[in-house]
Design a protein around this motif. Structure first.
Motif, PDB file in Angstrom:
ATOM      1  N   GLU A 118       0.622  -1.535  -0.323  1.00 59.98           N
ATOM      2  CA  GLU A 118       0.082   0.094   0.162  1.00 59.98           C
ATOM      3  C   GLU A 118       0.547   1.567   0.053  1.00 59.98           C
ATOM      4  OE1 GLU A 118       0.009  -2.175   2.594  1.00 59.98           O
ATOM      5  OE2 GLU A 118       0.594  -1.224   4.363  1.00 59.98           O
ATOM      6  N   THR A 119       2.185   1.060   0.469  1.00 55.22           N
ATOM      7  CA  THR A 119       3.052   2.429   0.478  1.00 55.22           C
ATOM      8  C   THR A 119       4.097   2.464  -1.159  1.00 55.22           C
ATOM      9  OG1 THR A 119       5.117   1.805   1.744  1.00 55.22           O
ATOM     10  CG2 THR A 119       2.635   2.497   2.857  1.00 55.22           C
ATOM     11  N   VAL A 120       4.106   1.556  -1.554  1.00 57.47           N
ATOM     12  CA  VAL A 120       4.707   1.716  -3.052  1.00 57.47           C
ATOM     13  C   VAL A 120       4.386   3.032  -3.913  1.00 57.47           C
ATOM     14  CG1 VAL A 120       5.205   0.736  -5.380  1.00 57.47           C
ATOM     15  CG2 VAL A 120       4.992  -0.618  -3.004  1.00 57.47           C
ATOM     16  N   GLN A 121       4.747   3.408  -4.335  1.00 60.87           N
ATOM     17  CA  GLN A 121       4.157   5.026  -4.369  1.00 60.87           C
ATOM     18  C   GLN A 121       4.918   5.569  -5.239  1.00 60.87           C
ATOM     19  OE1 GLN A 121       3.339   7.925  -1.957  1.00 60.87           O
ATOM     20  NE2 GLN A 121       1.691   8.542  -2.907  1.00 60.87           N
ATOM     21  N   LEU A 122       4.933   6.036  -6.807  1.00 55.38           N
ATOM     22  CA  LEU A 122       5.575   6.197  -8.119  1.00 55.38           C
ATOM     23  C   LEU A 122       5.756   7.863  -7.753  1.00 55.38           C
ATOM     24  CD1 LEU A 122       2.931   4.424 -11.082  1.00 55.38           C
ATOM     25  CD2 LEU A 122       5.569   3.459 -10.018  1.00 55.38           C
ATOM     26  N   SER A 123       5.951   8.233  -8.567  1.00 53.75           N
ATOM     27  CA  SER A 123       6.166   9.897  -8.240  1.00 53.75           C
ATOM     28  C   SER A 123       5.426  10.802  -8.705  1.00 53.75           C
ATOM     29  CB  SER A 123       7.835   9.967  -9.025  1.00 53.75           C
ATOM     30  OG  SER A 123       7.109  10.176 -10.900  1.00 53.75           O
ATOM     31  N   ASN A 124       4.387   9.897  -9.870  1.00 55.56           N
ATOM     32  CA  ASN A 124       3.265  11.220 -10.013  1.00 55.56           C
ATOM     33  C   ASN A 124       1.830  11.031  -8.577  1.00 55.56           C
ATOM     34  OD1 ASN A 124       1.940   8.587 -10.209  1.00 55.56           O
ATOM     35  ND2 ASN A 124       1.271   8.996 -12.352  1.00 55.56           N
ATOM     36  N   GLY A 125       2.631  10.500  -7.416  1.00 53.81           N
ATOM     37  CA  GLY A 125       1.435  10.241  -6.046  1.00 53.81           C
ATOM     38  C   GLY A 125       1.031   8.774  -6.347  1.00 53.81           C
ATOM     39  N   LEU A 129      -0.315  -0.918  -5.929  1.00 52.22           N
ATOM     40  CA  LEU A 129      -0.360  -1.181  -6.241  1.00 52.22           C
ATOM     41  C   LEU A 129      -1.982  -1.836  -4.797  1.00 52.22           C
ATOM     42  CD1 LEU A 129       2.990  -3.523  -5.109  1.00 52.22           C
ATOM     43  CD2 LEU A 129       1.221  -3.671  -6.969  1.00 52.22           C
ATOM     44  N   LEU A 130      -2.489  -0.059  -5.016  1.00 49.58           N
ATOM     45  CA  LEU A 130      -3.819  -0.183  -4.578  1.00 49.58           C
ATOM     46  C   LEU A 130      -4.692  -0.172  -5.609  1.00 49.58           C
ATOM     47  CD1 LEU A 130      -3.550   2.163  -1.347  1.00 49.58           C
ATOM     48  CD2 LEU A 130      -4.108  -0.667  -1.173  1.00 49.58           C
ATOM     49  N   THR A 131      -4.295   0.313  -6.682  1.00 48.98           N
ATOM     50  CA  THR A 131      -4.795   1.151  -7.885  1.00 48.98           C
ATOM     51  C   THR A 131      -6.283  -0.412  -7.998  1.00 48.98           C
ATOM     52  OG1 THR A 131      -3.799   2.355  -8.326  1.00 48.98           O
ATOM     53  CG2 THR A 131      -5.151   1.562 -10.236  1.00 48.98           C
ATOM     54  N   PRO A 132      -5.154  -1.338  -8.604  1.00 54.39           N
ATOM     55  CA  PRO A 132      -6.054  -2.718  -8.841  1.00 54.39           C
ATOM     56  C   PRO A 132      -7.636  -2.869  -8.422  1.00 54.39           C
ATOM     57  CG  PRO A 132      -4.256  -3.526  -8.909  1.00 54.39           C
ATOM     58  CD  PRO A 132      -3.981  -1.944  -7.711  1.00 54.39           C
ATOM     59  N   GLU A 335      17.488   1.002  -6.501  1.00 48.81           N
ATOM     60  CA  GLU A 335      17.386   1.350  -8.399  1.00 48.81           C
ATOM     61  C   GLU A 335      15.706   1.238  -8.645  1.00 48.81           C
ATOM     62  OE1 GLU A 335      18.706  -1.469 -10.418  1.00 48.81           O
ATOM     63  OE2 GLU A 335      20.365  -2.574  -9.668  1.00 48.81           O
ATOM     64  N   ASP A 336      14.992   1.824  -7.582  1.00 52.67           N
ATOM     65  CA  ASP A 336      13.741   2.088  -8.105  1.00 52.67           C
ATOM     66  C   ASP A 336      13.415   2.735  -6.726  1.00 52.67           C
ATOM     67  OD1 ASP A 336      10.289   2.340  -8.455  1.00 52.67           O
ATOM     68  OD2 ASP A 336      10.238  -0.122  -8.986  1.00 52.67           O
ATOM     69  N   PRO A 337      12.647   4.287  -6.404  1.00 58.07           N
ATOM     70  CA  PRO A 337      12.269   5.059  -6.029  1.00 58.07           C
ATOM     71  C   PRO A 337      10.509   4.799  -4.762  1.00 58.07           C
ATOM     72  CG  PRO A 337      13.416   6.084  -7.466  1.00 58.07           C
ATOM     73  CD  PRO A 337      13.145   4.977  -7.770  1.00 58.07           C
ATOM     74  N   ALA A 338       9.747   4.128  -6.413  1.00 59.88           N
ATOM     75  CA  ALA A 338       8.409   3.455  -5.687  1.00 59.88           C
ATOM     76  C   ALA A 338       8.728   2.690  -4.164  1.00 59.88           C
ATOM     77  CB  ALA A 338       8.215   3.411  -7.548  1.00 59.88           C
ATOM     78  N   GLY A 342       7.465   1.515  -0.659  1.00 60.28           N
ATOM     79  CA  GLY A 342       6.675   0.649   0.118  1.00 60.28           C
ATOM     80  C   GLY A 342       8.179   0.043   1.457  1.00 60.28           C
ATOM     81  N   LEU A 343       9.511   0.780   1.843  1.00 59.60           N
ATOM     82  CA  LEU A 343       9.908  -0.452   2.270  1.00 59.60           C
ATOM     83  C   LEU A 343       9.250   0.345   3.900  1.00 59.60           C
ATOM     84  CD1 LEU A 343      14.030   0.047   2.742  1.00 59.60           C
ATOM     85  CD2 LEU A 343      12.346  -2.156   2.181  1.00 59.60           C
ATOM     86  N   ASN A 344       8.711  -0.846   5.389  1.00 61.81           N
ATOM     87  CA  ASN A 344       7.629  -0.052   5.906  1.00 61.81           C
ATOM     88  C   ASN A 344       9.114  -0.382   7.341  1.00 61.81           C
ATOM     89  OD1 ASN A 344       4.900   0.516   6.082  1.00 61.81           O
ATOM     90  ND2 ASN A 344       6.223   0.391   3.709  1.00 61.81           N
TER      91      ASN A 344
END
Ligand SMILES: NC(=O)c1ccc[n+]([C@@H]2O[C@H](COP(=O)([O-])OP(=O)(O)OC[C@H]3O[C@@H](n4cnc5c(N)ncnc54)[C@H](O)[C@@H]3O)[C@@H](O)[C@H]2O)c1
Length: 372
Positions: A118-125, A129-132, A335-338, A342-344
């Protein structure tokens, strides 16, 4: 890497974290996949399909947890699973830590690495992984609403799309994000008259370009909401203020203005709901009535259509699972800021600010744990 998929044990959870196609993809990348027997059954995937995909079936959850370097799940581990989590084990699943201090502490004590869907997030906000699940819930909200509009359930006795010579039902949707857009498309497809309200003008402009002619767009304010709910046969709640409780847009006293037998489906119930009289219900007992208005507020709507939800979820999670398995969590997050977002929880430290804030715990920057 050895990747393990235990069967979900939370009540009414029929989804599974990996479908046979996903298992095959991981095996192709040179990984070993172990699945607890029966894990896919609730979503219609037999053990044989996983075996054909190159996975190994293990009899018990204990065996899966004891041997896998990465565990892929759907729901957060629940108490009986906490003692199975091993030090250094990578867990990739929904956690919703901010909602549970005991879960957060259990993961801290385990010494594992928790990457939360739920906290993996792309740069556009966007939360990919919640969208689907919002897509599923948005579409399903119209099917559920249409059912409870039937007279038998106490609804207005209306067919959503009407018939020639009889007007269609009026569907009012609060929030034009993922839930609202999917609800609008579904309702419009049934031939309903749809009005969608949002506070974001850019969003309304975008929707005006893509929505069919039977969807009207309206700026969301108290005046317009009251005017709309008076004529609504079906009201869908799909607003979200990220990280906050949903705003209460329909007050208790407003229900008197609504038509008797109107139906409210408040999808936003998982964030407190946008209707004051809403409280969470279950698939076994999904509706209740207040002031003649039917309320539907199932907090895990996608569970009703487990196979579709499993396929939709795993389409989104698999590329991340493959990256984590191929590169290991540190290189993958570097390598992937998104994925880094996600790291909690990492080796006892809370690395997501919102979770640390929720429980007044020390927040450790995720970048700091990568260089250890
Ligand atoms: N019950 C379930 O099973 C289930 C499943 C999936 C999602 N959800 C929930 O549904 C809700 C919506 O999710 P989403 O993915 O569509 O979010 P989203 O961020 O894509 O969309 C939310 C929209 O609400 C709008 N909004 C905010 N305040 C508003 C206001 N006062 N009036 C009108 N619009 C307003 C925003 O501008 C945005 O367009 C969330 O709470 C989510 O957790 C529930």
């Amino acid at each position: 890497m050895r990747i393990g998929v235990p069967k979900e044990i939370k009540a009414n959870e029929y989804r599974v974290a990996l479908v046979p196609a996903g298992a095959a993809a991981l095996v192709q990348h040179g990984h070993e996949v172990v699945i607890e027997g029966g894990a896919g059954e609730g979503s219609g995937f037999s053990d044989d399909l996983y075996l054909e995909a190159g996975a190994t079936i293990l009899d018990t959850a204990e065996e899966v947890w004891a041997t896998a370097e990465m565990i892929v799940k759907v729901k957060e581990p629940i108490e009986p699973e906490w003692s199975l989590i091993r030090e250094d084990q990578l867990l990739f699943t929904y956690f919703h830590f901010a909602a549970s201090e005991p879960l957060t502490r259990a993961l801290m004590e385990s010494g594992s690495i928790a990457v939360a869907y739920e906290t993996v997030q792309l740069s556009n906000g966007e939360l990919p992984l919640l969208t689907p699940m919002s897509e599923v819930a948005g579409r399903l909200s119209i099917l559920e609403g249409a059912k409870y509009l039937e007279r038998f359930y106490g609804g207005r006795g209306l067919l959503l799309g009407g018939v020639p010579g009889v007007l269609p039902a009026h569907v009012v949707i609060l929030g034009g994000g993922v839930v609202g857009t999917n609800a609008a498309k579904m309702a419009a497809g049934f031939g309903a008259r749809v009005t969608l309200l949002d506070i974001s003008l850019p969003r309304l402009r975008y929707l005006s370009d893509v929505m069919p002619a039977n969807v009207n767009l309206l700026y969301s304010n108290r005046y317009n909401i009251l005017e709309q709910i008076e004529q609504a046969d079906l009201l869908i709640g799909g607003v979200l203020l990220p990280g906050k409780k949903a705003p209460s847009l329909v007050k208790r006293e407003d229900l008197k203005r609504m038509l008797p037998g109107a139906v409210i489906v408040d999808v936003a119930v998982d964030q407190g709901g946008c209707v004051e009289t809403i409280y969470p219900t279950t698939h076994e007992n999904p509706i209740y009535e207040v002031d003649g208005v039917i309320h539907y507020a199932v907090a895990n709507m996608p569970g009703a259509v487990a196979r579709t939800s499993t396929l939709a979820l795993t389409n989104a999670t698999l590329p991340y699972a493959i990256t984590l398995a191929n590169k290991g969590w540190k290189a993958a997050c570097l390598e992937d800021p998104a994925l880094l977002l996600g790291l909690n929880v990492v080796h006892g430290d809370v690395t997501y600010e919102g979770v640390a804030e929720a429980f007044d715990m020390e927040f450790v920057e995720p970048e700091a744990v990568l260089s250890r």
